[in-house]
Motif scaffolding. Structure first.
Motif, PDB file in Angstrom:
ATOM      1  N   ASN A  12       0.871  -1.183   0.000  1.00 39.86           N
ATOM      2  CA  ASN A  12       0.000   0.000   0.000  1.00 39.86           C
ATOM      3  C   ASN A  12       0.907   1.231   0.000  1.00 39.86           C
ATOM      4  O   ASN A  12       1.507   1.559   1.020  1.00 39.86           O
ATOM      5  N   LYS A  14       0.113   4.290  -0.296  1.00 38.61           N
ATOM      6  CA  LYS A  14      -0.519   5.506   0.266  1.00 38.61           C
ATOM      7  C   LYS A  14      -0.271   6.681  -0.678  1.00 38.61           C
ATOM      8  O   LYS A  14      -0.363   6.517  -1.884  1.00 38.61           O
ATOM      9  N   HIS A 105      -9.409   1.222   4.803  1.00 36.75           N
ATOM     10  CA  HIS A 105      -8.141   1.385   5.512  1.00 36.75           C
ATOM     11  C   HIS A 105      -8.365   2.297   6.722  1.00 36.75           C
ATOM     12  O   HIS A 105      -9.161   3.239   6.657  1.00 36.75           O
ATOM     13  N   GLU A 107      -6.747   4.682   7.887  1.00 38.91           N
ATOM     14  CA  GLU A 107      -6.547   6.120   7.631  1.00 38.91           C
ATOM     15  C   GLU A 107      -7.808   6.734   7.035  1.00 38.91           C
ATOM     16  O   GLU A 107      -8.149   7.881   7.325  1.00 38.91           O
ATOM     17  N   GLU A 176      -5.382  -4.977  10.459  1.00 34.60           N
ATOM     18  CA  GLU A 176      -4.345  -3.968  10.669  1.00 34.60           C
ATOM     19  C   GLU A 176      -4.613  -3.222  11.975  1.00 34.60           C
ATOM     20  O   GLU A 176      -5.414  -2.267  12.000  1.00 34.60           O
ATOM     21  N   ALA A 180      -0.341  -0.206  15.208  1.00 29.04           N
ATOM     22  CA  ALA A 180       0.871  -0.795  14.607  1.00 29.04           C
ATOM     23  C   ALA A 180       1.177  -0.191  13.240  1.00 29.04           C
ATOM     24  O   ALA A 180       2.218  -0.485  12.652  1.00 29.04           O
ATOM     25  N   ILE A 181       0.276   0.665  12.738  1.00 30.28           N
ATOM     26  CA  ILE A 181       0.459   1.179  11.382  1.00 30.28           C
ATOM     27  C   ILE A 181       1.407   2.368  11.388  1.00 30.28           C
ATOM     28  O   ILE A 181       1.144   3.383  12.025  1.00 30.28           O
ATOM     29  N   GLY A 182       2.527   2.198  10.694  1.00 28.19           N
ATOM     30  CA  GLY A 182       3.484   3.293  10.543  1.00 28.19           C
ATOM     31  C   GLY A 182       4.189   3.676  11.825  1.00 28.19           C
ATOM     32  O   GLY A 182       4.848   4.713  11.899  1.00 28.19           O
ATOM     33  N   GLY A 220       0.707  -3.702   9.451  1.00 30.22           N
ATOM     34  CA  GLY A 220       1.134  -2.843  10.562  1.00 30.22           C
ATOM     35  C   GLY A 220       2.596  -3.076  10.849  1.00 30.22           C
ATOM     36  O   GLY A 220       2.948  -4.046  11.508  1.00 30.22           O
ATOM     37  N   SER A 221       3.439  -2.200  10.260  1.00 24.23           N
ATOM     38  CA  SER A 221       4.892  -2.255  10.485  1.00 24.23           C
ATOM     39  C   SER A 221       5.538  -3.587  10.083  1.00 24.23           C
ATOM     40  O   SER A 221       6.497  -4.039  10.713  1.00 24.23           O
ATOM     41  N   VAL A 222       5.002  -4.210   9.023  1.00 20.14           N
ATOM     42  CA  VAL A 222       5.643  -5.430   8.510  1.00 20.14           C
ATOM     43  C   VAL A 222       6.906  -5.025   7.741  1.00 20.14           C
ATOM     44  O   VAL A 222       6.900  -4.090   6.948  1.00 20.14           O
ATOM     45  N   LEU A 240      -0.225  -6.874   4.348  1.00 27.36           N
ATOM     46  CA  LEU A 240      -0.495  -5.587   3.701  1.00 27.36           C
ATOM     47  C   LEU A 240       0.569  -4.644   4.260  1.00 27.36           C
ATOM     48  O   LEU A 240       0.627  -4.408   5.465  1.00 27.36           O
ATOM     49  N   VAL A 241       1.419  -4.164   3.364  1.00 27.03           N
ATOM     50  CA  VAL A 241       2.651  -3.491   3.779  1.00 27.03           C
ATOM     51  C   VAL A 241       2.607  -2.033   3.354  1.00 27.03           C
ATOM     52  O   VAL A 241       2.334  -1.741   2.184  1.00 27.03           O
ATOM     53  N   GLY A 242       2.881  -1.118   4.268  1.00 27.08           N
ATOM     54  CA  GLY A 242       2.913   0.305   3.929  1.00 27.08           C
ATOM     55  C   GLY A 242       4.339   0.770   3.691  1.00 27.08           C
ATOM     56  O   GLY A 242       4.893   0.634   2.609  1.00 27.08           O
ATOM     57  N   GLY A 243       4.965   1.304   4.735  1.00 25.84           N
ATOM     58  CA  GLY A 243       6.301   1.907   4.614  1.00 25.84           C
ATOM     59  C   GLY A 243       7.314   1.029   3.896  1.00 25.84           C
ATOM     60  O   GLY A 243       8.044   1.507   3.009  1.00 25.84           O
TER      61      GLY A 243
HETATM   62  P1  PGA Z   1       2.883   0.243   7.623  1.00 24.03           P
HETATM   63  O1  PGA Z   1       1.433   0.475   6.979  1.00 24.03           O
HETATM   64  O2  PGA Z   1       3.425  -1.038   7.032  1.00 24.03           O
HETATM   65  O3  PGA Z   1       3.684   1.437   7.227  1.00 24.03           O
HETATM   66  O4  PGA Z   1       2.688   0.137   9.104  1.00 24.03           O
HETATM   67  C1  PGA Z   1       0.562  -0.583   6.743  1.00 24.03           C
HETATM   68  C2  PGA Z   1      -0.734  -0.077   6.157  1.00 24.03           C
HETATM   69  O5  PGA Z   1      -1.177   1.026   6.525  1.00 24.03           O
HETATM   70  O6  PGA Z   1      -1.360  -0.751   5.308  1.00 24.03           O
END
Ligand code: PGA
Length: 268
Positions: A12, A14, A105, A107, A176, A180-182, A220-222, A240-243
């Motif tokens: 993801n 973003k 999501h 957010e 998520e 834990a997200i970001g 969440g922070s994977v 599901l991976v963000g950063g």
């Molecule tokens: P993150 O985000 O890996 O940066 O914690 C995950 C997400 O918001 O899907």
């Protein structure tokens, strides 16, 4: 990870990489993915990069003789067309080359006021547009510390459950935890497994087959360093991976962790 379900790793992005840098990142991800059979890979760029990314990953797939990685929208509006300034519909995502869409999501729930009911309508619309929805659920830190994790997660899931069930395994759930997200604070594998198992039980109440075929991702922070332990949990079917999805090498480590678990040494 259970051998009956193909692991899915989705990035993801973003509000990052909306133009040429998105195409570059997607090509680098698609090239890495083409070397790792047995793992399904999806990238979710901003709307402005979707068509160019879909085109670029299609080309990589053709060159490598492999199916292309998937492309996801990060949201959709539940009507197919009309006077909805600033919104993008399911059919439009399809036309841009998406096969997937991330919905609900945290957010969007927190910053843009999306309700369970709206997320459910979006899930119905995604399926009607033949997109695979990735429906996100998760509790805040306050909800976790006050012992409401499963109440919140299962309430969010139930709202979209009829739509998820109608997709018969083509829809995905992403757990998520908001805290834990970001944040760099990842759920422990045991905490993640506990919630994933509860989600699977809930899916099974609707239809036992649904519980078997529906993939439940953790987000969440994977990162490369923690992916293996999370993905090793029996009810964690991907991430599901963000950063860590914003860099092809970092994302590649997560893909490798999934690949190693999906095809352990010595397996056929
Ligand atoms: P993150 O985000 O890996 O940066 O914690 C995950 C997400 O918001 O899907």
């Amino acid at each position: 990870m259970h051998k009956s379900r193909i692991p899915l790793i989705a990035g993801n992005w973003k509000m990052h990489h909306g133009g040429a840098s998105g195409v570059e990142l997607a090509v680098a991800v698609a090239e890495r993915a083409s070397e790792l059979a047995g793992v399904e890979v999806v990238v979710a760029p901003p709307f402005t990069a979707l068509a160019a990314v879909a085109h670029a990953v299609e080309e990589v797939g053709q060159k490598r003789g492999r199916p292309p990685i998937g492309v996801a929208g990060q949201n959709l509006y539940p009507e197919p067309k009309g006077a909805f300034t600033g919104e993008v519909s399911g059919p439009m995502l399809k036309e841009a080359g998406c096969r997937w869409v991330i919905l609900g999501h945290s957010e969007r729930r927190q910053l843009l006021g999306e309700t369970d009911e709206l997320v459910a309508r979006k899930t119905v619309a995604a399926i009607a547009s033949q997109l695979h929805p990735i429906v996100c659920v998760g509790e805040t830190l306050d909800e976790r510390t006050s012992g409401k994790t499963l109440d919140v997660v299962l309430r969010q899931l139930r709202a979209a459950l009829d739509a998820i069930a109608s997709a018969r395994g083509a829809a995905v759930v992403a757990y998520e935890p908001v805290w834990a997200i970001g944040t760099g604070k990842v759920a422990t594998p045991a905490d993640a497994q506990e919630v994933h198992a509860a989600i699977r039980v809930e899916l099974g109440k609707k239809d036992p087959r649904l519980a078997e075929v529906t993939r439940v991702l953790y987000g969440g922070s994977v990162k490369g360093e923690n992916a293996k332990d999370l993905l090793a949990q029996v009810d964690v079917d991907g991430a599901l991976v963000g950063g860590a999805a914003l860099d092809a090498d970092g994302f590649g480590l997560i893909l490798r962790a999934a690949h190693a678990l999906a095809s352990p040494p010595g397996s056929a």
